[in-house]
Design a protein around this motif. Structure first.
Motif, PDB file in Angstrom:
ATOM      1  N   HIS A  56       0.853  -1.181   0.000  1.00 38.18           N
ATOM      2  CA  HIS A  56       0.000   0.000   0.000  1.00 38.18           C
ATOM      3  C   HIS A  56       0.893   1.237   0.000  1.00 38.18           C
ATOM      4  O   HIS A  56       2.127   1.126  -0.028  1.00 38.18           O
ATOM      5  CB  HIS A  56      -0.971   0.002   1.178  1.00 38.18           C
ATOM      6  CG  HIS A  56      -0.319   0.069   2.526  1.00 38.18           C
ATOM      7  ND1 HIS A  56       0.435  -0.964   3.044  1.00 38.18           N
ATOM      8  CD2 HIS A  56      -0.299   1.043   3.485  1.00 38.18           C
ATOM      9  CE1 HIS A  56       0.886  -0.633   4.242  1.00 38.18           C
ATOM     10  NE2 HIS A  56       0.446   0.584   4.536  1.00 38.18           N
ATOM     11  N   GLU A  57       0.285   2.415   0.031  1.00 37.35           N
ATOM     12  CA  GLU A  57       1.007   3.653  -0.262  1.00 37.35           C
ATOM     13  C   GLU A  57       1.504   4.425   0.955  1.00 37.35           C
ATOM     14  O   GLU A  57       2.063   5.515   0.794  1.00 37.35           O
ATOM     15  CB  GLU A  57       0.103   4.569  -1.100  1.00 37.35           C
ATOM     16  CG  GLU A  57      -1.047   5.214  -0.337  1.00 37.35           C
ATOM     17  CD  GLU A  57      -2.285   4.342  -0.199  1.00 37.35           C
ATOM     18  OE1 GLU A  57      -3.323   4.867   0.239  1.00 37.35           O
ATOM     19  OE2 GLU A  57      -2.202   3.144  -0.540  1.00 37.35           O
ATOM     20  N   THR A  82      -3.328   1.748  -5.045  1.00 37.42           N
ATOM     21  CA  THR A  82      -1.978   2.012  -4.540  1.00 37.42           C
ATOM     22  C   THR A  82      -1.171   2.800  -5.554  1.00 37.42           C
ATOM     23  O   THR A  82      -0.515   3.799  -5.207  1.00 37.42           O
ATOM     24  CB  THR A  82      -1.273   0.683  -4.210  1.00 37.42           C
ATOM     25  OG1 THR A  82      -1.973   0.029  -3.154  1.00 37.42           O
ATOM     26  CG2 THR A  82       0.166   0.932  -3.779  1.00 37.42           C
ATOM     27  N   ALA A 125      -5.960   2.297   3.763  1.00 40.58           N
ATOM     28  CA  ALA A 125      -5.205   2.723   2.584  1.00 40.58           C
ATOM     29  C   ALA A 125      -6.120   2.563   1.371  1.00 40.58           C
ATOM     30  O   ALA A 125      -7.238   2.060   1.481  1.00 40.58           O
ATOM     31  CB  ALA A 125      -3.939   1.887   2.437  1.00 40.58           C
ATOM     32  N   ASP A 127      -6.099   0.702  -1.505  1.00 40.28           N
ATOM     33  CA  ASP A 127      -6.463  -0.646  -1.955  1.00 40.28           C
ATOM     34  C   ASP A 127      -5.360  -1.613  -1.526  1.00 40.28           C
ATOM     35  O   ASP A 127      -4.622  -2.139  -2.355  1.00 40.28           O
ATOM     36  CB  ASP A 127      -6.638  -0.653  -3.481  1.00 40.28           C
ATOM     37  CG  ASP A 127      -7.203  -1.959  -4.002  1.00 40.28           C
ATOM     38  OD1 ASP A 127      -7.602  -2.810  -3.186  1.00 40.28           O
ATOM     39  OD2 ASP A 127      -7.238  -2.138  -5.237  1.00 40.28           O
ATOM     40  N   PRO A 128      -5.208  -1.859  -0.219  1.00 40.51           N
ATOM     41  CA  PRO A 128      -4.056  -2.590   0.284  1.00 40.51           C
ATOM     42  C   PRO A 128      -4.153  -4.102   0.067  1.00 40.51           C
ATOM     43  O   PRO A 128      -5.244  -4.665   0.010  1.00 40.51           O
ATOM     44  CB  PRO A 128      -4.073  -2.263   1.782  1.00 40.51           C
ATOM     45  CG  PRO A 128      -5.532  -2.044   2.084  1.00 40.51           C
ATOM     46  CD  PRO A 128      -6.097  -1.378   0.861  1.00 40.51           C
TER      47      PRO A 128
END
Length: 265
Positions: A56-57, A82, A125, A127-128
């Protein structure tokens, strides 16, 4: 197949997995210099990497991405959410768009001779995902940053040979600690982080005779410490509803800034 935690903790994460022909990093939340030093400690270099997989980001998972991508041109794999968040980040600098490769949860993809299954996690997040990485008849898992787990999670972690599993916080330390109320609620929530107790309970669901090594990772610097995470998880395993005791397995704590030994599975 080999597996190594280069760094794992709330301040930065980077995991290596590879075979004789394929080498990948899961997250690069530390500096490029630290990534290189960690890989050197297991006889590898950053140039040897075939891909970077992003969970994730959040910054403790992508901090070194801009530098590494520009210097080495390593392909970057992540979900649409992400990758969009990475593109919008002001801290990473420009990254060549051709390096980005979109993946989807529950759709397998291949890098060299490694087969990879991303699967969704419950975290705040875009789209983890977590990852299951397979080579021949061996499999390792990298599972961090999840507030809760479910039968879906457990199903994707069956029959692993090694796993890095989040044991982020001790609930009591977090509750009485200095974090503001909203942050405590975030961490304890369904899209937060896995506690030591819940890490142990999840582990009880995936134990089997062939599981060689368990690394407890992503420990909070403020709300946990190594011995507490280790003892709590071991107690859950030994006292839990399963046929095993903690001593039946090699359970270690992944260090915040020191690479683990290279684990061969």
């Amino acid at each position: 197949m080999n597996f190594c935690s280069i760094a794992s903790g709330s301040s930065g994460n980077c995991i290596y997995a590879g075979s004789d022909h394929g080498s990948i990093l899961v997250d690069v939340g530390i500096s490029g210099k630290k990534v290189e030093a960690g890989l050197n400690s297991i006889g590898m270099t950053t140039k040897d990497m075939d891909a970077i997989l992003l969970t994730h980001e959040h910054s403790d998972h992508i901090k070194g991405l801009g530098v590494l991508s520009r210097k080495y041109g390593i392909p970057i794999y992540g979900t649409r959410g992400t990758l969009e968040s990475v593109r919008e980040s002001d801290s990473l600098g420009k990254i060549d768009a051709d390096l980005f490769h979109e993946i989807r949860a529950d759709e397998r993809f291949v890098i060299k001779d490694l087969e990879i299954l991303p699967f969704s996690t419950s975290h705040d997040a875009a789209d983890p995902v977590a990852y299951r990485i397979e080579h021949a008849d061996k499999a390792v898992g990298v599972v961090t940053d999840l507030g809760v787990y479910s039968d879906y999670t457990v199903a994707r972690l069956q029959n692993l040979d090694a796993v890095l599993l989040e044991a982020n916080h001790d609930i009591r330390m977090l509750q009485v600690g200095k974090y503001p109320y909203y942050l405590k609620q975030r961490i304890l929530g369904k899209k937060g982080h896995l506690s030591n107790e819940n890490a142990g309970r999840l582990l009880c669901e995936i134990l089997h005779d062939r599981l060689k090594t368990i690394l407890l990772g992503h420990l909070s610097k403020e709300n946990n410490y190594e011995e507490l995470a280790y003892q709590t998880v071991c107690a859950e395993v030994t006292l839990g509803d399963n046929p095993y005791k903690a001593g039946d397995f090699e359970i270690r704590v992944a260090k915040r800034e020191i690479p683990s030994a290279l684990i061969a599975v």
